[in-house]
Enzyme design. Sequence first.
Site, mmCIF file in Angstrom:
data_model
loop_
_atom_site.group_PDB
_atom_site.id
_atom_site.type_symbol
_atom_site.label_atom_id
_atom_site.label_comp_id
_atom_site.label_asym_id
_atom_site.label_seq_id
_atom_site.Cartn_x
_atom_site.Cartn_y
_atom_site.Cartn_z
ATOM 1 N N HIS A 118 0.838 -1.206 0.000
ATOM 2 C CA HIS A 118 0.000 0.000 0.000
ATOM 3 C C HIS A 118 0.874 1.258 0.000
ATOM 4 O O HIS A 118 1.716 1.434 0.885
ATOM 5 C CB HIS A 118 -0.903 0.004 1.236
ATOM 6 C CG HIS A 118 -1.898 1.116 1.241
ATOM 7 N ND1 HIS A 118 -1.870 2.132 2.171
ATOM 8 C CD2 HIS A 118 -2.940 1.394 0.425
ATOM 9 C CE1 HIS A 118 -2.864 2.974 1.939
ATOM 10 N NE2 HIS A 118 -3.523 2.557 0.883
ATOM 11 N N HIS A 143 -7.917 7.868 -4.102
ATOM 12 C CA HIS A 143 -8.386 6.535 -4.474
ATOM 13 C C HIS A 143 -9.445 6.569 -5.574
ATOM 14 O O HIS A 143 -9.703 5.551 -6.210
ATOM 15 C CB HIS A 143 -8.973 5.815 -3.249
ATOM 16 C CG HIS A 143 -7.957 5.504 -2.194
ATOM 17 N ND1 HIS A 143 -7.678 6.357 -1.164
ATOM 18 C CD2 HIS A 143 -7.150 4.423 -2.002
ATOM 19 C CE1 HIS A 143 -6.755 5.823 -0.385
ATOM 20 N NE2 HIS A 143 -6.419 4.656 -0.867
ATOM 21 N N ARG A 217 -16.450 14.251 22.437
ATOM 22 C CA ARG A 217 -16.677 14.102 23.875
ATOM 23 C C ARG A 217 -18.130 14.454 24.162
ATOM 24 O O ARG A 217 -18.529 15.620 24.138
ATOM 25 C CB ARG A 217 -15.741 15.026 24.665
ATOM 26 C CG ARG A 217 -15.990 15.000 26.191
ATOM 27 C CD ARG A 217 -15.652 13.631 26.774
ATOM 28 N NE ARG A 217 -15.739 13.589 28.233
ATOM 29 C CZ ARG A 217 -16.675 12.915 28.901
ATOM 30 N NH1 ARG A 217 -17.646 12.276 28.247
ATOM 31 N NH2 ARG A 217 -16.660 12.867 30.211
ATOM 32 N N CYS A 264 -9.676 17.913 25.604
ATOM 33 C CA CYS A 264 -10.394 17.421 26.776
ATOM 34 C C CYS A 264 -9.472 17.443 27.991
ATOM 35 O O CYS A 264 -8.261 17.183 27.872
ATOM 36 C CB CYS A 264 -10.888 16.000 26.512
ATOM 37 S SG CYS A 264 -11.770 15.252 27.899
ATOM 38 N N TYR A 400 -13.944 17.961 36.640
ATOM 39 C CA TYR A 400 -12.963 18.795 35.936
ATOM 40 C C TYR A 400 -12.254 19.764 36.876
ATOM 41 O O TYR A 400 -12.204 20.972 36.663
ATOM 42 C CB TYR A 400 -13.638 19.541 34.771
ATOM 43 C CG TYR A 400 -14.226 18.598 33.755
ATOM 44 C CD1 TYR A 400 -13.427 17.666 33.094
ATOM 45 C CD2 TYR A 400 -15.582 18.611 33.475
ATOM 46 C CE1 TYR A 400 -13.963 16.778 32.174
ATOM 47 C CE2 TYR A 400 -16.139 17.732 32.553
ATOM 48 C CZ TYR A 400 -15.323 16.816 31.917
ATOM 49 O OH TYR A 400 -15.862 15.938 31.013
#
Length: 545
Positions: A118, A143, A217, A264, A400
């Site tokens: 490939h 492709h 998320r 995140c 958090y």
Amino acid sequence: MLLLHRAVVSALRQACRFRPPPSRLCIQACSTNESFQPQRPSLNFSGYNSSTRGWRIMGALLGFGTALAYHDHRCRASQESPPMYTKEEVYSHRSPETGIWVTLGCEVFDVTEFVELHPGGPSKLMLAAGGPLEPFWALYAIHNQPHVYELLAQYKIGELKPEDSAPPTLETSDPYAHDPMRHPALKVNSQRPFNAEPPPELLTENYITPNPIFFTRNHLPVPNLDPDTYRLHIVGPPGGQSLSLSLCDLYMFPKHEVTVTLQCAGNRRSEMTQVKEVRGLEWRTGAISTARWAGARLCDVLAQAGHQLSEKEAHVCFEGLDSDPTGTAYGASIPLARAMDPEAEVLLAYEMNGQPLPRDHGFPVRVVVPGVVGARHVKWLGRVSVEPEESYSHWQRRDYKGFSPSVDWDTVDFDSAPSIQELPIQSAITEPRDGETIESGEVIVKGYAWSGGGRAVIRVDVSLDGGLTWHAADLDGEKQPPRKAWAWRLWQLQASVPAGQKELNIVCKAVDDSYNVQPDTVAPIWNLRGVLSNAWHRVHVHVTS
């Protein structure tokens, strides 16, 4: 000419080995996912253009043999019925030991012998192993050429059973039944709610992350909102005027665009888990992505409602339209001073990379807060208000936040720690992968670096020997104004592998313009939620002689 003759003869032999014949590539007729039709690719990784030459060379060498083989296959196809396979059977073939199968439309191909050939490298093709090619061909538009289809035709072994030609459906009672389809390249950390990250080899292929592989998320099911009836409620101050804004109303505000990296708080949490158990999704290095966002400035909208800066502490609270069965919505807040500062460039965004926001990323409107943790970028925004205290949302008050390594779940006091806003300096290696085997000679190391609060990355140091010696990597990316470096820097190092070396311990660390630098180990920054994980990133690779 002799070399070309040998190559063509070799190609003919390969093309003419016995395989059940394809009558045609029936992509349009029975594709399992119309959104990923290779004839209409929506994205193109510019970094993949270097493979064009490889494809053209292979097409030139194999074209003649492929044409003869393909004609022979078509003749036999009228006399034979191809074997039929289920999606489960295809999915079970994902390694060299089992064979590597893929699908295109309703056809099944065994590409085991082609993986090493490939042009984009074996790892790219292996991302599609056991599943459809369409999502990846949509990303790599190179492709979509006749000789690629002809080459693939050699590897056909059968077709999908008719009942597997349509995507599965979910029970309508399932709160996640109407979640959007996702790109199969994403590495899933949880299905319900859906949380996933791109694989490292795709993460830094482009400076701007394509929408389908932008990390996702979600805390709750994805709402299915009608843009025609959507309204954003802006609560006005005492004596002011509350606003109920449609999308068209938002379009009337001056449009502002900005390139912003979202990360995140739990990015790289998996490394903290190796020190001691934490609670949270096992994010690796991919809970970070970059996009070009467009929308109305939050300060303009707040001003229209009559809000202005106050000498007293105040916070802008955001509430999403995603909710749990009790009706509790996701919420978060940022300081009013940041929200009202035009230089902070906080957006009520309705476009992502020049397109309407995808559903997974907040359609029709989300908050984008440059330089601030992703948890404050509330999606599916429904309500904005200015309050004397920060949001009472669970995700603002009881999540958090960072704590000492000595704090556990029996002693934690969430009220004692401030909510995360700006994130610390961060960097990670995306290539080579941990455990990979590389050739001796030279190694190319790639990765990303970013710092919160608009602080610019000024240097990335890379070591091949665990931190004994260092090299400065080359930095790529857009030029950004001082104190407004909202987006990451991609970096690359090309270095010689020391002679006789059998393994490399590759390490990276970044430095920002305040000279903040990453800590060298994880243990001193471990915390019970596994957030703010930004120690030196380490990758161990083997070297072949």
